[in-house]
Design a protein around this motif. Structure first.
Motif, PDB file in Angstrom:
ATOM      1  N   GLU B 186       0.838  -1.201   0.000  1.00 15.51           N
ATOM      2  CA  GLU B 186       0.000   0.000   0.000  1.00 15.51           C
ATOM      3  C   GLU B 186       0.870   1.247   0.000  1.00 15.51           C
ATOM      4  N   ALA B 187       1.910   1.224   0.846  1.00 12.37           N
ATOM      5  CA  ALA B 187       2.793   2.377   0.942  1.00 12.37           C
ATOM      6  C   ALA B 187       3.464   2.639  -0.406  1.00 12.37           C
ATOM      7  N   ASP B 188       3.839   1.592  -1.083  1.00 11.54           N
ATOM      8  CA  ASP B 188       4.495   1.786  -2.381  1.00 11.54           C
ATOM      9  C   ASP B 188       3.542   2.369  -3.406  1.00 11.54           C
ATOM     10  N   ARG B 189       2.264   1.971  -3.321  1.00 13.92           N
ATOM     11  CA  ARG B 189       1.294   2.572  -4.251  1.00 13.92           C
ATOM     12  C   ARG B 189       1.202   4.072  -4.014  1.00 13.92           C
ATOM     13  N   ILE B 190       1.203   4.473  -2.733  1.00 14.01           N
ATOM     14  CA  ILE B 190       1.173   5.904  -2.418  1.00 14.01           C
ATOM     15  C   ILE B 190       2.444   6.561  -2.955  1.00 14.01           C
ATOM     16  N   GLY B 191       3.590   5.892  -2.770  1.00 15.63           N
ATOM     17  CA  GLY B 191       4.857   6.438  -3.253  1.00 15.63           C
ATOM     18  C   GLY B 191       4.821   6.667  -4.748  1.00 15.63           C
ATOM     19  N   THR B 192       4.299   5.694  -5.481  1.00 13.27           N
ATOM     20  CA  THR B 192       4.215   5.821  -6.927  1.00 13.27           C
ATOM     21  C   THR B 192       3.303   6.984  -7.306  1.00 13.27           C
ATOM     22  N   LEU B 193       2.182   7.092  -6.594  1.00 17.50           N
ATOM     23  CA  LEU B 193       1.250   8.199  -6.844  1.00 17.50           C
ATOM     24  C   LEU B 193       1.959   9.537  -6.619  1.00 17.50           C
ATOM     25  N   ILE B 194       2.726   9.615  -5.539  1.00 16.40           N
ATOM     26  CA  ILE B 194       3.431  10.864  -5.227  1.00 16.40           C
ATOM     27  C   ILE B 194       4.368  11.224  -6.371  1.00 16.40           C
TER      28      ILE B 194
END
Ligand SMILES: Nc1ncnc2c1ncn2[C@@H]1O[C@H](COP(=O)(O)OP(=O)(O)O)[C@@H](O)[C@H]1O
Ligand SMILES: [Mg+2]
Lengths: 296, 258, 295
Positions: B186-194
């Motif tokens: 989940e955190a990586d998905r947020i990172g990619t979005l950022i």
């Protein structure tokens, strides 16, 4: 049509009062929905109602225009007071408006020209049921439009969390000022209706009991949608009539108990759109991919 | 123009020096990580930037505008949006309604037109609904649009909050620990979005407790401890810095050895 | 000149009653965060019960006073536990407790009206203490001495409890932040009960004294008392009982002195205007410099 006029003769004044109280409760809801508890609609109602009484007695203006004048007078008074009332923190606003209600009565009592002093004034103008009905419907439509407008959206965030609202670029003060304006207009209309329905006005017409009915209606009915205060006010108007038949002389005790029960057991009131949404959401949440959800 | 300039910022809460003499800048179109152990003053910095709390001293300017004397909503209008460390969504609204509240500044409709539901107001409202759906889609929540936010999981609520922040079409986005309580995927998905948002031209201040997120997704890092900046620079260098290691693990080491 | 001094003393005695009520109201607010609109009803009920005790049971004045105070204190605790305690547990804020107290206001006033049924009530003159003390030219009737004595005793007592005792520090901790106080080991519920008990008793004392002083009273006695007491509390800044006492007494004096110049009908309006003025124009209190509202 015979049954209709029979009904009106028997329960007309109660039905009329219920509609008046519904408009008062909406006036209270107008500020409550921006997070401000205010009893000022009672004073706005006094301004509108006394103006209407004078217009009825001294002019021949059509009723519709009188109703409108009362609303505008309430609006004007509200816009005059709102900047001062909004200077203080929330609960102090509530207290200041309570004091405002009391001051209004002192002033009205001591200026006999307004309502004939302590004796009151009889306001003779035959009233068709259409006036309160149409007014209430118009006010409800107005609140519906507000609910769906950007003002409605902004007010929900402001009430829930002012800091978040500011973070979204919503001007809190402006939103609350509009709330006061709406409250003033609705309060003025309610005042006119009260005078017309009772065909009488005295300093006691606009006093603490109106404030009580107003807030009780909004709390019992639910203050998260405009329909709540309408339902609540009608319930609160009929409740004393009902308890009176069971326990004579019980006055507002029944309403007081209903208010307390609602506060503790139904903190969001009888009519709460969130309940439905939550059920739908929970159903959908379990159906779609993510079964983890939490209830607040 | 520099997205954010913080200069000599200071804030005290009844004896607690939450922020002391903090200065740093954010270059436009970059992701800056603001790190530090709990209580370092990171969230307080965000509150100060947004104008929710007023600094005791120092200045903040956003895209060249000094925010001194501005109310929080006026600061927002300079093109700032944020999320909160403790989720603060509005009770009783569905995901898409939450994002629509975020689009308030894009409404382009006068109060009267909106209340009277004039045709152009309705038209704009439909456009806003489309924007809201697009933003929900961006954070991967499009299929949950009509669900009440409080019926969602923690991670989902965080994503809705990010979508709401994007609603005002900001140029500077402040995210307060957006991955707290999330698992690594989940955190990586947020990172990619950022990173995708940065590639669209947004400047982002990412408050993070986790060193990994800063190392993987930030262009620049600022590390705070006890309200003051202890170091600043490329993330990899910062994380190797002894002072940073001390701030994160030092106290614990001391405590263990006692 | 004597009449001026007598007027001042008269104002002090009257203001002392307002001050008592203000202390009760302020104590409830600064400790429990409740703006208690039902408090006026406690005062009315105390006066009515005191009157029953004096009239029907033919008890001496001091006992009647004690019974009235006791009743008010018990009702205050009941109201607190029935309405405010569940709301506290739910985390409902000031507004919901204010609305709840309005509910109790209506209920208690309804009950009081039910119990009395008469428009006007009078304490029997024979049982009243009737001595008069002569201070040079000035005469002090007994009831004024009782009122003045009550405010001095209550102020010193309440100050000693709040500022000096262990229980008082628990009260202040709860007033500052209930959750933190609970974590620090304070029994919040116990503090709530005792605070309600004390403030209810003091409000009851104010009620009986007001009933006696007013001469003829009815179930609405508490309403007027409440507005004046609340004004004293607002002006005095809530938290410090000494300042509230001074504010209340000053308020009584000003009211008595103004009575000669202001038309009778507007006399009450004076209190309300003062209250609104203080609420709106100043965020801080006149005497204390304390912020209105809880931190
Ligand atoms: N509103 C406030 N009142 C009092 N102290 C506060 C407040 N906000 C933050 N603090 C204190 O400031 C310090 C920094 O807090 P915060 O900015 O939340 O840290 P971080 O986000 O880095 O964990 C902490 O010691 C906290 O207790
Ligand atoms: Mg933080």
């Amino acid at each position: 049509m015979q049954w209709l006029s029979d009904f009106w003769a028997a329960y007309g004044s109660l039905a009329g009062l219920a509609m008046v109280n519904a408009v008062f409760a909406l006036a209270c809801y107008a500020t409550l929905s921006t997070g401000v508890l205010s009893f000022a609609p009672v004073a706005f109602g006094a301004v509108g109602g006394i103006l209407a009484a004078q217009l009825v007695l001294h002019t021949t203006i059509p009723l519709a225009l009188i109703v409108l004048c009362g609303g505008m007078a309430g609006l004007g008074f509200a816009m005059l007071l709102a900047p001062a009332l909004l200077r203080v923190e929330g609960h102090w606003t509530a207290l200041a408006t309570v004091a405002l209600v009391l001051v209004t009565r002192v002033v009205v009592r001591n200026v006999p020209a307004l309502t004939g002093g302590d004796n009151g004034l009889t306001v003779t103008r035959p009233l068709s049921m259409a006036v309160p009905v149409v007014t209430l419907l118009c006010v409800m439509l107005g609140f519906r439009a507000l609910h769906h407008s950007w003002y409605g959206i902004a007010s929900r965030v402001v009430r829930d969390d002012p800091a978040v609202a500011a973070g979204l670029g919503i001007n809190i003060r402006q939103t609350r000022l509009i709330g006061f304006g709406v409250s003033g207009f609705a309060g003025g209309l309610a005042g006119v209706l009260l005078v017309l329905v009772q065909q009488f006005v005295s300093p006691d017409s606009f006093y603490v009991h109106v404030a009580f009915v107003m807030i009780t209606g909004a709390v019992i009915g639910g203050s998260f949608h405009w329909l709540g205060p309408v339902l609540g006010a009608i319930a609160v108007t009929l409740l004393p009539a009902l308890t009176e038949t069971l326990v004579p002389d019980s006055q507002d005790i029944g309403s007081g108990i209903a208010l307390l029960l609602a506060l503790v057991f139904l903190p969001r009131g009888l009519f709460d759109p969130r309940v439905v949404l939550l059920q739908l959401s929970l159903a959908q949440a379990t159906r779609t991919r993510d079964p983890r959800y939490e209830r607040r | 123009m520099t997205a954010l300039v913080i200069d000599g910022l200071r804030k005290t809460f009844g004896g607690v020096k939450a922020v002391r003499d903090l200065s740093f800048t954010i270059e436009p179109g970059s992701v800056t990580g603001l790190m530090g152990p709990n209580g370092a003053g990171k969230s307080t910095v965000l509150d100060l930037v947004c104008g929710v709390t007023k600094p005791d001293a120092g200045s903040i300017s956003i895209f060249g505008e000094d925010t001194a004397g501005l109310r929080a909503d006026q600061v927002t209008r300079l093109g700032v949006a944020r999320t909160y460390q403790v989720i603060r969504l509005t009770t009783g609204l569905t995901a898409v309604q939450q994002v629509i509240t975020g689009c308030y500044l894009q409404r382009e409709t006068s109060l009267l037109a909106s209340i009277l539901q004039m045709p152009w107001a309705r038209q704009r409202r439909r456009e806003i609904e489309d924007i809201a759906m697009y933003l929900l889609d961006r954070v991967g929540m499009a299929d949950r649009a009509d669900i009440l936010a409080e019926a969602m999981s923690y991670g989902e609520q965080r994503r809705v909050e990010i979508a709401r922040a994007l609603g005002s079409n900001p140029m500077l986005l402040l995210l307060d620990e957006p991955t707290a309580g999330m698992n690594v995927q989940e955190a990586d998905r947020i990172g990619t979005l950022i990173q995708a948002l940065r590639d669209d031209g947004l400047s982002i201040l990412l408050v993070e407790h986790s060193m990994r997120m800063v190392a993987d997704y930030c262009d620049h890092a600022v590390v705070m401890n006890f309200g003051a900046k202890i170091t600043e620079g490329p993330p990899a260098d910062c994380l190797d810095d002894e002072k940073v290691q001390d701030a994160y693990f030092g106290r614990q080491r001391d405590a263990d050895s006692q | 000149m004597e009449s001026f001094v007598a007027q001042i003393v008269n104002g002090c005695a009257l203001g002392g009653i307002y001050a008592l009520f203000g202390i009760a109201f302020g104590m409830m607010f600064s400790t429990l965060g409740v703006l208690n609109a039902a408090m006026g009803s406690y005062a009315s009920i105390a006066a009515i019960v005191g009157l029953f005790a004096a009239d029907d049971l033919a008890l001496p004045f001091s006992l009647a006073l004690g019974i009235g105070v006791f009743y008010a204190a018990v009702i205050a605790v009941l109201v607190d536990q029935l309405a405010f305690q569940p709301l506290r547990r739910q985390g409902g804020g000031l507004i919901s407790s204010l609305i709840a107290s309005m509910g109790f206001w209506v209920i208690l006033d309804g009950l009081a009206g039910y119990a009395t049924r008469q428009p006007g009530l009078n304490f029997p003159v024979e049982i009243m203490p009737s001595f008069v003390i002569q201070f040079g030219q000035v005469q002090l009737p007994a009831m004024q001495i009782v009122s003045l004595g009550a405010i001095v005793l209550v102020t010193t007592g309440a100050y000693a409890v709040i500022a000096r005792s262990r229980f008082g520090s628990a009260m202040r901790a709860v007033g500052y932040h209930p959750d933190t106080a609970a974590i620090a080991g304070v029994n919040v519920r116990r503090v709530a009960i005792y605070t309600a008990l004390m403030s209810g008793g003091i409000a009851g004392l104010a009620g009986v004294l007001a009933g006696v002083t007013t001469g003829t009273f009815n179930a609405a006695l508490g309403q007027g008392l409440m507005l004046k007491g609340m004004t004293a509390a607002v002006i005095g800044g809530y938290a410090d009982v000494r300042l509230v006492a001074i504010a209340g007494i000053l308020f009584g004096v000003v009211e008595v002195l103004c009575a000669s110049y202001v038309p009778a009908g507007f006399r009450d309006g004076f209190a309300y205007v003062l209250l609104i003025g203080f609420l709106l124009l100043r965020h801080r209190s006149l005497l204390g410099g304390l912020r209105l509202g809880r931190t």
